[in-house]
Design a protein around this motif. Structure first.
Motif, PDB file in Angstrom:
ATOM      1  N   LEU A  94       0.824  -1.208   0.000  1.00 52.41           N
ATOM      2  CA  LEU A  94       0.000   0.000   0.000  1.00 52.41           C
ATOM      3  C   LEU A  94       0.861   1.261   0.000  1.00 52.41           C
ATOM      4  O   LEU A  94       0.601   2.201  -0.748  1.00 52.41           O
ATOM      5  CB  LEU A  94      -0.934  -0.001   1.218  1.00 52.41           C
ATOM      6  N   ALA A  95       1.896   1.285   0.816  1.00 56.05           N
ATOM      7  CA  ALA A  95       2.774   2.457   0.884  1.00 56.05           C
ATOM      8  C   ALA A  95       3.463   2.706  -0.462  1.00 56.05           C
ATOM      9  O   ALA A  95       3.550   3.850  -0.927  1.00 56.05           O
ATOM     10  CB  ALA A  95       3.809   2.282   1.989  1.00 56.05           C
ATOM     11  N   ILE A  96       3.927   1.642  -1.099  1.00 59.56           N
ATOM     12  CA  ILE A  96       4.585   1.763  -2.399  1.00 59.56           C
ATOM     13  C   ILE A  96       3.592   2.280  -3.440  1.00 59.56           C
ATOM     14  O   ILE A  96       3.890   3.202  -4.208  1.00 59.56           O
ATOM     15  CB  ILE A  96       5.187   0.412  -2.832  1.00 59.56           C
ATOM     16  N   TYR A  97       2.406   1.700  -3.462  1.00 59.64           N
ATOM     17  CA  TYR A  97       1.393   2.080  -4.450  1.00 59.64           C
ATOM     18  C   TYR A  97       0.903   3.513  -4.227  1.00 59.64           C
ATOM     19  O   TYR A  97       0.788   4.293  -5.184  1.00 59.64           O
ATOM     20  CB  TYR A  97       0.227   1.099  -4.395  1.00 59.64           C
ATOM     21  N   ASN A  98       0.649   3.869  -2.987  1.00 57.13           N
ATOM     22  CA  ASN A  98       0.167   5.225  -2.709  1.00 57.13           C
ATOM     23  C   ASN A  98       1.208   6.279  -3.069  1.00 57.13           C
ATOM     24  O   ASN A  98       0.853   7.359  -3.541  1.00 57.13           O
ATOM     25  CB  ASN A  98      -0.290   5.357  -1.255  1.00 57.13           C
ATOM     26  N   ASP A  99       2.474   5.972  -2.868  1.00 57.15           N
ATOM     27  CA  ASP A  99       3.511   6.914  -3.294  1.00 57.15           C
ATOM     28  C   ASP A  99       3.450   7.107  -4.805  1.00 57.15           C
ATOM     29  O   ASP A  99       3.568   8.235  -5.300  1.00 57.15           O
ATOM     30  CB  ASP A  99       4.899   6.422  -2.879  1.00 57.15           C
ATOM     31  N   VAL A 125      10.376  -4.179  -0.785  1.00 53.27           N
ATOM     32  CA  VAL A 125      10.839  -3.004  -1.527  1.00 53.27           C
ATOM     33  C   VAL A 125      10.183  -2.890  -2.902  1.00 53.27           C
ATOM     34  O   VAL A 125      10.392  -1.908  -3.612  1.00 53.27           O
ATOM     35  CB  VAL A 125      12.373  -2.991  -1.667  1.00 53.27           C
ATOM     36  N   GLY A 126       9.391  -3.894  -3.266  1.00 52.97           N
ATOM     37  CA  GLY A 126       8.690  -3.841  -4.538  1.00 52.97           C
ATOM     38  C   GLY A 126       7.705  -4.980  -4.652  1.00 52.97           C
ATOM     39  O   GLY A 126       7.748  -5.927  -3.859  1.00 52.97           O
ATOM     40  N   TYR A 127       6.819  -4.852  -5.618  1.00 52.65           N
ATOM     41  CA  TYR A 127       5.862  -5.930  -5.850  1.00 52.65           C
ATOM     42  C   TYR A 127       5.473  -5.973  -7.320  1.00 52.65           C
ATOM     43  O   TYR A 127       5.686  -5.018  -8.066  1.00 52.65           O
ATOM     44  CB  TYR A 127       4.638  -5.799  -4.952  1.00 52.65           C
ATOM     45  N   ALA A 128       4.922  -7.112  -7.712  1.00 53.80           N
ATOM     46  CA  ALA A 128       4.522  -7.316  -9.098  1.00 53.80           C
ATOM     47  C   ALA A 128       3.321  -8.240  -9.150  1.00 53.80           C
ATOM     48  O   ALA A 128       3.173  -9.132  -8.301  1.00 53.80           O
ATOM     49  CB  ALA A 128       5.679  -7.929  -9.890  1.00 53.80           C
ATOM     50  N   THR A 129       2.497  -8.025 -10.146  1.00 57.90           N
ATOM     51  CA  THR A 129       1.325  -8.861 -10.340  1.00 57.90           C
ATOM     52  C   THR A 129       0.878  -8.760 -11.782  1.00 57.90           C
ATOM     53  O   THR A 129       1.399  -7.947 -12.545  1.00 57.90           O
ATOM     54  CB  THR A 129       0.177  -8.451  -9.390  1.00 57.90           C
ATOM     55  N   TYR A 130      -0.063  -9.579 -12.128  1.00 49.24           N
ATOM     56  CA  TYR A 130      -0.735  -9.425 -13.409  1.00 49.24           C
ATOM     57  C   TYR A 130      -2.182  -9.833 -13.254  1.00 49.24           C
ATOM     58  O   TYR A 130      -2.574 -10.434 -12.259  1.00 49.24           O
ATOM     59  CB  TYR A 130      -0.047 -10.178 -14.551  1.00 49.24           C
ATOM     60  N   GLY A 131      -2.961  -9.465 -14.249  1.00 45.33           N
ATOM     61  CA  GLY A 131      -4.371  -9.806 -14.239  1.00 45.33           C
ATOM     62  C   GLY A 131      -4.901  -9.776 -15.660  1.00 45.33           C
ATOM     63  O   GLY A 131      -4.151  -9.578 -16.624  1.00 45.33           O
ATOM     64  N   SER A 132      -6.164  -9.944 -15.760  1.00 45.50           N
ATOM     65  CA  SER A 132      -6.836  -9.988 -17.055  1.00 45.50           C
ATOM     66  C   SER A 132      -6.607  -8.688 -17.820  1.00 45.50           C
ATOM     67  O   SER A 132      -6.668  -7.595 -17.256  1.00 45.50           O
ATOM     68  CB  SER A 132      -8.331 -10.200 -16.818  1.00 45.50           C
ATOM     69  N   PHE A 133      -6.364  -8.813 -19.119  1.00 40.13           N
ATOM     70  CA  PHE A 133      -6.240  -7.629 -19.973  1.00 40.13           C
ATOM     71  C   PHE A 133      -7.617  -7.053 -20.279  1.00 40.13           C
ATOM     72  O   PHE A 133      -7.832  -5.848 -20.179  1.00 40.13           O
ATOM     73  CB  PHE A 133      -5.511  -7.993 -21.269  1.00 40.13           C
ATOM     74  N   HIS A 143       9.618   0.599  -4.412  1.00 39.95           N
ATOM     75  CA  HIS A 143       9.700   1.705  -3.450  1.00 39.95           C
ATOM     76  C   HIS A 143      10.676   2.756  -3.970  1.00 39.95           C
ATOM     77  O   HIS A 143      11.746   2.433  -4.500  1.00 39.95           O
ATOM     78  CB  HIS A 143      10.165   1.158  -2.094  1.00 39.95           C
ATOM     79  N   LYS A 144      10.318   4.019  -3.802  1.00 45.44           N
ATOM     80  CA  LYS A 144      11.116   5.127  -4.356  1.00 45.44           C
ATOM     81  C   LYS A 144      12.572   5.108  -3.896  1.00 45.44           C
ATOM     82  O   LYS A 144      13.459   5.550  -4.614  1.00 45.44           O
ATOM     83  CB  LYS A 144      10.474   6.470  -4.003  1.00 45.44           C
ATOM     84  N   ASP A 145      12.845   4.589  -2.706  1.00 44.42           N
ATOM     85  CA  ASP A 145      14.220   4.565  -2.195  1.00 44.42           C
ATOM     86  C   ASP A 145      15.025   3.374  -2.707  1.00 44.42           C
ATOM     87  O   ASP A 145      16.221   3.262  -2.403  1.00 44.42           O
ATOM     88  CB  ASP A 145      14.210   4.531  -0.663  1.00 44.42           C
ATOM     89  N   PHE A 146      14.399   2.489  -3.464  1.00 45.18           N
ATOM     90  CA  PHE A 146      15.086   1.267  -3.909  1.00 45.18           C
ATOM     91  C   PHE A 146      15.066   1.096  -5.428  1.00 45.18           C
ATOM     92  O   PHE A 146      15.317   0.004  -5.933  1.00 45.18           O
ATOM     93  CB  PHE A 146      14.476   0.044  -3.220  1.00 45.18           C
ATOM     94  N   ARG A 147      14.785   2.155  -6.142  1.00 41.60           N
ATOM     95  CA  ARG A 147      14.832   2.084  -7.593  1.00 41.60           C
ATOM     96  C   ARG A 147      16.292   2.100  -8.053  1.00 41.60           C
ATOM     97  O   ARG A 147      17.177   2.525  -7.319  1.00 41.60           O
ATOM     98  CB  ARG A 147      14.044   3.251  -8.193  1.00 41.60           C
ATOM     99  N   PHE A 181      15.704  -4.347  -8.773  1.00 41.16           N
ATOM    100  CA  PHE A 181      14.543  -5.024  -8.193  1.00 41.16           C
ATOM    101  C   PHE A 181      13.383  -5.082  -9.190  1.00 41.16           C
ATOM    102  O   PHE A 181      12.709  -6.103  -9.305  1.00 41.16           O
ATOM    103  CB  PHE A 181      14.098  -4.340  -6.898  1.00 41.16           C
ATOM    104  N   GLY A 182      13.148  -3.987  -9.899  1.00 42.12           N
ATOM    105  CA  GLY A 182      12.076  -3.965 -10.890  1.00 42.12           C
ATOM    106  C   GLY A 182      12.328  -4.960 -12.002  1.00 42.12           C
ATOM    107  O   GLY A 182      11.414  -5.676 -12.437  1.00 42.12           O
TER     108      GLY A 182
END
Length: 170
Positions: free
Chosen positions: A14-19, A62-70, A87-91, A95-96
């Motif tokens: 949530l913190a990563i996404y809200n940023d 420090v990061g997350y990934a997902t996928y879903g229906s197009f 996360h902005k401090d770990f780019r 990690f991405g």
């Protein structure tokens, strides 16, 4: 370490996404999400069988990934759209890239044929990463969004995977 997310990870997610919502054009959304919304989102991902991975570094997500229906129509069942957030401090630490490679590997193993990425056209770092991993530009939707007092163009990139051995229409 990349692993499947649990509900315990949702506050960090949530913190990563809200940023990203509040400070970038990576998400064409204006208002921060609540923990309750992320819990519901996570439960829907689980119910629909879509993975959610986190990158854990020094015991922190420090990061997350997902996928879903197009798209929701059945004929799109072999095409997915993905999301990767760091996360902005770990780019700029790889990690991405590692998370995107996990998505590609996981989606290919599940028999998907195409991965779609919707990327803000000004996000050259994300575009470069996707191109490095084989994604190609499919097209640009001009003025797709409006945020921070400016029009935003949305670039669509795609990666072709092996696809299912025996695709069906059912």
């Amino acid at each position: 370490m990349i692993r499947y997310a649990t509900e315990k990870d949702l506050e960090a997610i949530l913190a990563i996404y809200n940023d990203a919502i509040l400070n970038t054009t990576a998400v064409y959304t204006y208002k921060a999400k609540t923990l309750e919304e992320r819990v519901s989102w996570f439960q829907t991902k689980q119910k629909e069988g879509y993975p959610l991975w986190v990158y854990e570094h020094e015991e922190s997500v420090v990061g997350y990934a997902t996928y879903g229906s197009f798209r929701s129509s059945p004929a799109y069942k072999y095409t997915i759209e993905h999301s990767v957030y760091v996360h902005k401090d770990f780019r700029k630490h790889g990690f991405g890239k590692a998370l995107l490679e996990t998505i590609i590997e996981g989606a290919n193993a599940k028999g998907y044929a195409t991965i779609v990425a919707g990327i803000d056209a000004s996000n050259t770092k994300s575009i470069h990463l996707h191109e490095k991993l084989g994604f190609v530009l499919s097209g640009i939707v001009h003025k797709a969004g409006y945020k921070f007092g400016q029009w935003l163009d949305l670039a669509f990139y795609e990666l072709q995977l092996d696809g299912p051995k025996n695709p069906t229409e059912g």
